[in-house]
Design a protein around this motif. Structure first.
Motif, PDB file in Angstrom:
ATOM      1  N   ASN A 199      -1.432   7.491 -24.062  1.00  0.00           N
ATOM      2  CA  ASN A 199      -0.901   6.178 -23.929  1.00  0.00           C
ATOM      3  C   ASN A 199      -1.686   5.581 -22.728  1.00  0.00           C
ATOM      4  OD1 ASN A 199       0.608   3.988 -22.754  1.00  0.00           O
ATOM      5  ND2 ASN A 199       2.216   4.273 -24.257  1.00  0.00           N
ATOM      6  N   GLU A 200      -2.210   4.481 -22.810  1.00  0.00           N
ATOM      7  CA  GLU A 200      -3.378   4.128 -21.906  1.00  0.00           C
ATOM      8  C   GLU A 200      -2.600   3.325 -20.900  1.00  0.00           C
ATOM      9  OE1 GLU A 200      -6.296   0.949 -22.900  1.00  0.00           O
ATOM     10  OE2 GLU A 200      -7.143   0.942 -21.117  1.00  0.00           O
ATOM     11  N   GLU A 201      -1.173   2.732 -20.927  1.00  0.00           N
ATOM     12  CA  GLU A 201      -0.312   2.123 -20.141  1.00  0.00           C
ATOM     13  C   GLU A 201       0.137   3.129 -19.073  1.00  0.00           C
ATOM     14  OE1 GLU A 201       0.480  -0.885 -19.301  1.00  0.00           O
ATOM     15  OE2 GLU A 201      -1.531  -1.256 -20.536  1.00  0.00           O
ATOM     16  N   LEU A 202       0.570   4.284 -19.686  1.00  0.00           N
ATOM     17  CA  LEU A 202       1.079   5.440 -18.875  1.00  0.00           C
ATOM     18  C   LEU A 202       0.184   6.099 -18.010  1.00  0.00           C
ATOM     19  CD1 LEU A 202       3.181   7.285 -21.642  1.00  0.00           C
ATOM     20  CD2 LEU A 202       4.176   5.694 -19.700  1.00  0.00           C
ATOM     21  N   TYR A 203      -1.151   6.088 -18.816  1.00  0.00           N
ATOM     22  CA  TYR A 203      -2.175   6.914 -17.880  1.00  0.00           C
ATOM     23  C   TYR A 203      -2.589   6.009 -16.515  1.00  0.00           C
ATOM     24  CZ  TYR A 203      -7.115   7.825 -16.752  1.00  0.00           C
ATOM     25  OH  TYR A 203      -8.314   8.180 -16.052  1.00  0.00           O
ATOM     26  N   LYS A 204      -2.602   4.561 -16.809  1.00  0.00           N
ATOM     27  CA  LYS A 204      -2.879   3.732 -15.619  1.00  0.00           C
ATOM     28  C   LYS A 204      -1.869   3.896 -14.453  1.00  0.00           C
ATOM     29  CE  LYS A 204      -5.780   0.190 -17.611  1.00  0.00           C
ATOM     30  NZ  LYS A 204      -5.651  -0.994 -18.255  1.00  0.00           N
ATOM     31  N   ARG A 205      -0.536   3.881 -15.023  1.00  0.00           N
ATOM     32  CA  ARG A 205       0.617   4.134 -14.181  1.00  0.00           C
ATOM     33  C   ARG A 205       0.351   5.484 -13.417  1.00  0.00           C
ATOM     34  NH1 ARG A 205       4.776   1.046 -13.702  1.00  0.00           N
ATOM     35  NH2 ARG A 205       6.499   2.864 -13.832  1.00  0.00           N
ATOM     36  N   LEU A 206       0.169   6.650 -14.050  1.00  0.00           N
ATOM     37  CA  LEU A 206      -0.038   7.892 -13.486  1.00  0.00           C
ATOM     38  C   LEU A 206      -1.317   7.983 -12.444  1.00  0.00           C
ATOM     39  CD1 LEU A 206       0.244   9.958 -16.855  1.00  0.00           C
ATOM     40  CD2 LEU A 206       1.752  10.098 -15.035  1.00  0.00           C
ATOM     41  N   VAL A 207      -2.108   7.445 -12.798  1.00  0.00           N
ATOM     42  CA  VAL A 207      -3.453   7.265 -11.876  1.00  0.00           C
ATOM     43  C   VAL A 207      -3.026   6.611 -10.226  1.00  0.00           C
ATOM     44  CG1 VAL A 207      -5.842   6.226 -11.290  1.00  0.00           C
ATOM     45  CG2 VAL A 207      -5.160   7.421 -13.470  1.00  0.00           C
ATOM     46  N   LEU A 208      -2.086   5.264 -10.546  1.00  0.00           N
ATOM     47  CA  LEU A 208      -1.766   4.708  -9.548  1.00  0.00           C
ATOM     48  C   LEU A 208      -0.798   5.379  -8.646  1.00  0.00           C
ATOM     49  CD1 LEU A 208      -0.778   1.295 -10.643  1.00  0.00           C
ATOM     50  CD2 LEU A 208      -2.770   1.811  -9.033  1.00  0.00           C
ATOM     51  N   PHE A 209      -0.070   6.356  -9.207  1.00  0.00           N
ATOM     52  CA  PHE A 209       0.956   7.033  -8.505  1.00  0.00           C
ATOM     53  C   PHE A 209       0.406   8.142  -7.750  1.00  0.00           C
ATOM     54  CE2 PHE A 209       4.424  10.191  -8.198  1.00  0.00           C
ATOM     55  CZ  PHE A 209       5.538   9.264  -7.705  1.00  0.00           C
ATOM     56  N   ARG A 210      -0.704   8.554  -8.278  1.00  0.00           N
ATOM     57  CA  ARG A 210      -1.179   9.851  -7.446  1.00  0.00           C
ATOM     58  C   ARG A 210      -1.783   9.607  -6.316  1.00  0.00           C
ATOM     59  NH1 ARG A 210      -6.417  12.492 -10.996  1.00  0.00           N
ATOM     60  NH2 ARG A 210      -6.981  10.278 -10.926  1.00  0.00           N
ATOM     61  N   SER A 211      -2.296   8.146  -6.038  1.00  0.00           N
ATOM     62  CA  SER A 211      -2.820   8.011  -4.723  1.00  0.00           C
ATOM     63  C   SER A 211      -2.223   6.526  -4.248  1.00  0.00           C
ATOM     64  CB  SER A 211      -4.318   7.807  -5.045  1.00  0.00           C
ATOM     65  OG  SER A 211      -4.899   7.837  -3.746  1.00  0.00           O
ATOM     66  N   HIS A 212      -1.135   6.690  -3.617  1.00  0.00           N
ATOM     67  CA  HIS A 212      -0.581   5.416  -3.111  1.00  0.00           C
ATOM     68  C   HIS A 212      -0.296   4.501  -3.587  1.00  0.00           C
ATOM     69  CE1 HIS A 212      -1.562   8.085   0.709  1.00  0.00           C
ATOM     70  NE2 HIS A 212      -2.720   8.159  -0.057  1.00  0.00           N
ATOM     71  N   GLY A 213      -0.251   4.311  -4.971  1.00  0.00           N
ATOM     72  CA  GLY A 213      -0.134   3.172  -5.654  1.00  0.00           C
ATOM     73  C   GLY A 213      -1.141   1.954  -5.735  1.00  0.00           C
ATOM     74  N   ILE A 214      -2.435   2.816  -4.955  1.00  0.00           N
ATOM     75  CA  ILE A 214      -3.624   1.734  -4.656  1.00  0.00           C
ATOM     76  C   ILE A 214      -4.613   1.744  -5.731  1.00  0.00           C
ATOM     77  CG2 ILE A 214      -5.630   1.660  -2.975  1.00  0.00           C
ATOM     78  CD1 ILE A 214      -3.443   2.311  -0.806  1.00  0.00           C
TER      79      ILE A 214
END
Ligand SMILES: *Cc1c(COP(=O)(O)O)cnc(C)c1O
Length: 379
Positions: A199-214
């Protein structure tokens, strides 16, 4: 290789290729967040058949990220198994949610779909299924429950990289699946983890979460003041994994099938050795699945488990117990789980011992484990 005094229950397998892969990164431009991250993500994604992969600092942060991406928060209930490592439930607490424990199946030791149904309320938002020892959960049943009640399914696949459910690898079956690369797990990066999703939406949220939400991604920012610009869109963490670790991960991935083959061989040797032992219950394998055999868990019957355990340790066999039901820990007892009981999980817990199982275990070492346990339980 030096002789180990104690045969451990699990252990990494590291060879010259692994060492060289790490040394190469140390000599390169990037120690962290370089090209090895994407290469490792790609390797695990193509192996499991998942569309997206996010490599992360460890299996626990992978579960935390998955709960964040699933939108777990205050007031949300998430159903999981008690017969697991505490991280499978702690990740829900990190997000302000409430873990709810469903009992396990007495044969597979995995979460029982029937008990999931009984634990569903208006507040239930997700299910975290744990493939204990590498044995896949009954995912068809879990998915049909999730569909009926509009729940997100997260698989804690810490034990299950390489496990197969009805012809598909664990990692591509649910909304999200997490892996751990701790040294005793199917492959290692020292510390490390990964989340798989289609799921692309979930993927984007996971990537943000990994690095400060930045993010520096222009399409995600509210405005862009120039080439230096970035924005913090959410509250994330520094859960990044290093290139050093991912180089090791890439090298380990190339050996995963070899590791799995040796684990399965050893399991067959254990199974055959204990076939006529009335007091040693060997693992049950669900039809249509292949376990990756992270652990070999036996139940010891008609004997005092503690005594058997202590004698094995005294004889240099590093047995373990997987797991103490999570709600029995003092932290959970003191935070609302005082009167929680799962009868099957507690019954299983009182009898189980994990025997040594890892690719580097020799036939001779295994024979010693087999003979020692047989003598204790059947002699
Ligand atoms: C190991 C493990 C984890 C946590 O992984 P780490 O990489 O040690 O943080 C989570 N769940 C289960 C079932 C595990 O065995």
């Amino acid at each position: 290789m030096e002789e180990l005094f104690m045969i451990p229950y699990g252990r990494q397998t590291i060879d010259e290729d692994d060492i060289n892969a790490v040394v190469d990164v140390l000599k390169s431009d990037y120690l962290t967040t370089g090209p090895k991250i994407a290469e490792f993500e790609q390797a695990v994604a193509s192996y499991t058949g998942a569309k997206y992969a996010v490599a992360i600092s460890n299996g626990t942060s992978a579960l935390h990220a998955a709960c964040f991406a699933a939108g777990i928060g205050q007031g949300d209930e998430v159903i999981t198994t008690p017969l697991t490592f505490a991280a499978s439930a702690n990740c829900v607490l990190y997000c302000g949610g409430t873990p709810v424990f469903a009992d396990v199946d007495p044969y597979t030791y995995n979460i029982d779909p029937e008990d999931i149904r009984k634990k569903i309320t208006d507040k239930t938002k997700a299910i975290i299924a744990v493939h204990l020892a590498g044995q896949p959960c009954d995912m068809d049943e879990i998915h049909s429950i999730a569909q009926e009640h509009n729940l997100i399914v997260i698989e804690d696949g810490a034990h299950a990289l390489g496990s197969v459910y009805k012809g598909k690898k664990v990692g591509c079956l649910s909304d999200m699946t997490t892996f751990s690369f701790h040294p005793v797990k199917p492959i290692t990066t020292g510390e490390g983890g990964m989340i798989m999703t289609d799921n692309e939406e979930l993927y984007k949220r996971l990537v943000l979460f990994r690095s400060h939400g930045i993010t520096r991604d222009n399409s995600m920012m509210t405005r862009n003041e120039g080439p230096w610009f970035y924005q913090q869109l959410d509250l994330g963490y520094n859960y990044r994994i290093t290139d050093i670790q991912c180089a090791l991960g890439c090298s380990q991935m190339r050996k995963l099938d070899k590791f799995l083959k040796r684990r399965r061989e050893l399991v067959e040797r254990y199974n055959n050795a204990f076939i006529e032992c009335d007091n040693i219950v060997t693992p049950y394998q669900l039809p249509d699945t292949q376990s990756g055999w992270h652990l070999y868990i036996v139940q010891v019957k008609n004997h005092d488990r503690k005594q058997v355990f202590e004698t094995l340790r005294d004889k240099g066999i590093g047995v373990n117990v997987h797991y103490i039901p999570v709600y029995m820990h003092p932290y959970y007892r003191e935070h609302g789980y005082k009167d929680i009981h799962c009868a099957n999980a507690e019954e299983i817990y009182s009898h189980i011992i994990s025997l040594p199982l890892y690719p580097g275990l020799t036939d001779e070492q295994q024979d010693y484990v087999i003979d020692t346990l047989k003598q204790l339980c059947e002699g």
